[in-house]
Design a protein around this motif. Structure first.
Motif, PDB file in Angstrom:
ATOM      1  N   ASN A   1     -10.072  -0.477   5.596  1.00  0.00           N
ATOM      2  CA  ASN A   1     -10.834  -1.439   4.800  1.00  0.00           C
ATOM      3  C   ASN A   1     -11.753  -2.358   5.598  1.00  0.00           C
ATOM      4  O   ASN A   1     -12.535  -3.090   5.013  1.00  0.00           O
TER       5      ASN A   1
ATOM      6  N   ARG B   1     -10.403  -8.134   7.566  1.00  0.00           N
ATOM      7  CA  ARG B   1      -9.791  -8.863   6.449  1.00  0.00           C
ATOM      8  C   ARG B   1      -9.002 -10.043   7.005  1.00  0.00           C
ATOM      9  O   ARG B   1      -8.520 -10.007   8.139  1.00  0.00           O
TER      10      ARG B   1
ATOM     11  N   SER C   1      -3.886 -13.000   6.266  1.00  0.00           N
ATOM     12  CA  SER C   1      -2.929 -13.216   5.166  1.00  0.00           C
ATOM     13  C   SER C   1      -2.791 -11.985   4.277  1.00  0.00           C
ATOM     14  O   SER C   1      -1.867 -11.905   3.475  1.00  0.00           O
ATOM     15  N   GLU C   2      -3.696 -11.018   4.415  1.00  0.00           N
ATOM     16  CA  GLU C   2      -3.591  -9.798   3.610  1.00  0.00           C
ATOM     17  C   GLU C   2      -2.658  -8.770   4.250  1.00  0.00           C
ATOM     18  O   GLU C   2      -2.426  -7.712   3.667  1.00  0.00           O
TER      19      GLU C   2
ATOM     20  N   HIS D   1      -1.706  -3.172   5.228  1.00  0.00           N
ATOM     21  CA  HIS D   1      -2.717  -3.929   4.477  1.00  0.00           C
ATOM     22  C   HIS D   1      -2.252  -3.930   3.022  1.00  0.00           C
ATOM     23  O   HIS D   1      -2.360  -2.925   2.316  1.00  0.00           O
ATOM     24  N   SER D   2      -1.718  -5.052   2.590  1.00  0.00           N
ATOM     25  CA  SER D   2      -1.010  -5.119   1.318  1.00  0.00           C
ATOM     26  C   SER D   2      -1.879  -4.764   0.093  1.00  0.00           C
ATOM     27  O   SER D   2      -1.426  -4.021  -0.776  1.00  0.00           O
ATOM     28  N   PRO D   3      -3.148  -5.223  -0.001  1.00  0.00           N
ATOM     29  CA  PRO D   3      -3.909  -4.894  -1.222  1.00  0.00           C
ATOM     30  C   PRO D   3      -4.170  -3.405  -1.395  1.00  0.00           C
ATOM     31  O   PRO D   3      -4.403  -2.949  -2.513  1.00  0.00           O
ATOM     32  N   SER D   4      -4.164  -2.642  -0.307  1.00  0.00           N
ATOM     33  CA  SER D   4      -4.418  -1.207  -0.446  1.00  0.00           C
ATOM     34  C   SER D   4      -3.185  -0.381  -0.111  1.00  0.00           C
ATOM     35  O   SER D   4      -3.243   0.845  -0.111  1.00  0.00           O
ATOM     36  N   SER D   5      -2.048  -1.034   0.196  1.00  0.00           N
ATOM     37  CA  SER D   5      -0.808  -0.336   0.578  1.00  0.00           C
ATOM     38  C   SER D   5      -1.046   0.648   1.714  1.00  0.00           C
ATOM     39  O   SER D   5      -0.506   1.753   1.717  1.00  0.00           O
TER      40      SER D   5
END
Lengths: 185, 98
Positions: free
Chosen positions: B9, B12, B15-16, B57-61
Motif C-alpha cells: 500500500n 502509511r 498507527s495502521e 497492515h491492518s486496513p488491508s490485512s
C-alpha cells in the motif's frame, strides 16, 4: 449446484442522503461481491471481467460495474446502479478462490462535490488530492481512526469518493464525515 | 507521526500497523522436541541490532516483513513475505495422534 452467498439486508444508515456542496450518500444497499484466492483473477477473467493491472486500482467493466483490486488475489465487484441481489456462484467457478461477503461486512458511502479532497484531508493521512490520487486509485487506510477503503472513480459523470468501512462502524463514519463537512457547507 | 512503508500500500501512518513477532526459522514439527518447539513458539531474541519482524497492515490485512534496528527504531526495509517464504507448509499429524 450453486450456493446462495448473500442475503438481502437493510443498511444501518437506511439509505440516507445529505445534500450540499459536498453530498454524502449511503450506497450500502447497492450490490457488491468479492473473490479472494490464487485462482480469483483467472476465474474473473474467464467470466469476462476486465481487471485492474495492479493492486489498489479500480476499473469499470461490463455495464459500469467497478472492479476493484485490493491485492493480486482479492477483487471486489461494485455495482452502484443496482440494489443488492442474492449472488449465486457455481462451485466450479470458485476453485482456488473463495467468496467475500463484502455486501454484508462493509458499509458503502459515496462523497461527491468540489472539495471532497479537502474534507478527506481532515480525516485521513493519505494524500487524496486529485493530482496524486487519480480516478481509478484505491487506498486501503484509516479514516477517522477506523479502517477504510477509499476509491476515487467516475459515477454517472461525477468524480466521487467511495468509502467502505466495517458495517458496525457505519454510523460513526457518517457522523465523522458530517462533522468534517460542516465547514464546507 | 512515524511512517512505515507497506510493500502493498505504500507509506502509511505507523498507527495502521500491528506488530506480529520476530521472523524465525520453524523447526520440523514432526521431529522437534517439546522443549525446542516451546522455544520456537514463545522465545524471542533480545539482542541489539537489526531484527526481522512480521508486521500487519491492518486496513488491508496484509502481512509482510520489516527489517528494523531495535535500538534506533529505524525501519531499514520492508518487503513481501514471499521473498523468504516460497512454499506452503502442510501440517499433517502423526499416525495415532488426535
Amino acid at each position: 449446484m450453486s450456493t446462495n452467498l448473500n442475503m438481502v439486508f437493510e443498511s444501518p444508515l437506511a439509505g440516507v442522503h445529505h445534500n450540499g456542496h459536498i453530498s454524502i450518500q449511503d450506497y450500502t444497499k447497492k450490490h457488491r461481491w468479492g473473490l479472494r484466492g490464487k485462482g480469483a483473477a483467472e476465474a474473473l477473467r474467464t467470466q469476462g471481467w476486465d481487471l485492474p493491472e495492479q493492486p489498489n486500482r479500480l476499473v469499470s467493466s461490463n455495464n459500469e460495474t467497478l472492479v476493484m483490486a485490493l491485492s493480486q488475489r482479492e477483487f471486489w465487484l461494485l455495482d452502484p446502479e443496482n440494489d443488492a441481489l442474492a449472488v449465486a456462484m457455481d462451485e466450479d467457478f470458485i476453485t482456488d478462490a473463495y467468496p467475500l461477503f463484502c455486501q454484508d461486512s462493509h458499509a458503502w458511502l459515496v462523497l461527491k462535490g468540489h472539495q471532497t479532497s479537502a474534507l478527506m484531508a481532515k480525516l485521513c493521512g493519505v494524500d487524496l488530492r486529485p493530482e496524486t490520487f487519480k480516478i481509478g486509485d484505491v487506498a486501503q487506510t484509516q479514516m477517522a481512526l477506523i479502517n477504510c477503503i477509499i476509491a476515487r472513480h467516475d459515477l454517472a459523470g461525477d468524480d466521487v469518493f467511495s468509502l467502505f468501512v466495517d458495517q458496525s462502524f457505519a454510523e460513526y463514519a457518517l457522523e465523522a464525515l458530517l462533522d468534517a463537512r460542516q465547514e464546507f457547507l | 507521526m512515524k511512517i512505515m512503508i507497506c510493500p502493498l500500500n505504500g507509506p502509511r501512518n505507523i498507527s495502521e500497523f500491528v506488530y506480529g513477532g520476530q521472523v524465525k526459522a520453524m523447526p520440523d514439527p514432526q521431529s522437534v522436541s517439546d522443549v525446542e518447539w516451546a522455544k520456537y513458539v514463545f522465545y524471542e531474541k533480545n539482542d541489539i541490532g537489526v531484527v526481522h519482524e512480521w508486521w500487519l497492515h491492518s486496513p488491508s490485512s496484509y502481512w509482510f516483513i520489516a527489517e528494523r534496528h531495535n535500538a534506533s527504531d529505524e525501519i531499514i526495509r520492508t518487503y513481501p513475505a514471499d521473498e523468504l517464504f516460497q512454499h506452503r507448509i502442510e501440517f499433517t499429524s502423526n499416525e495415532g495422534e488426535t
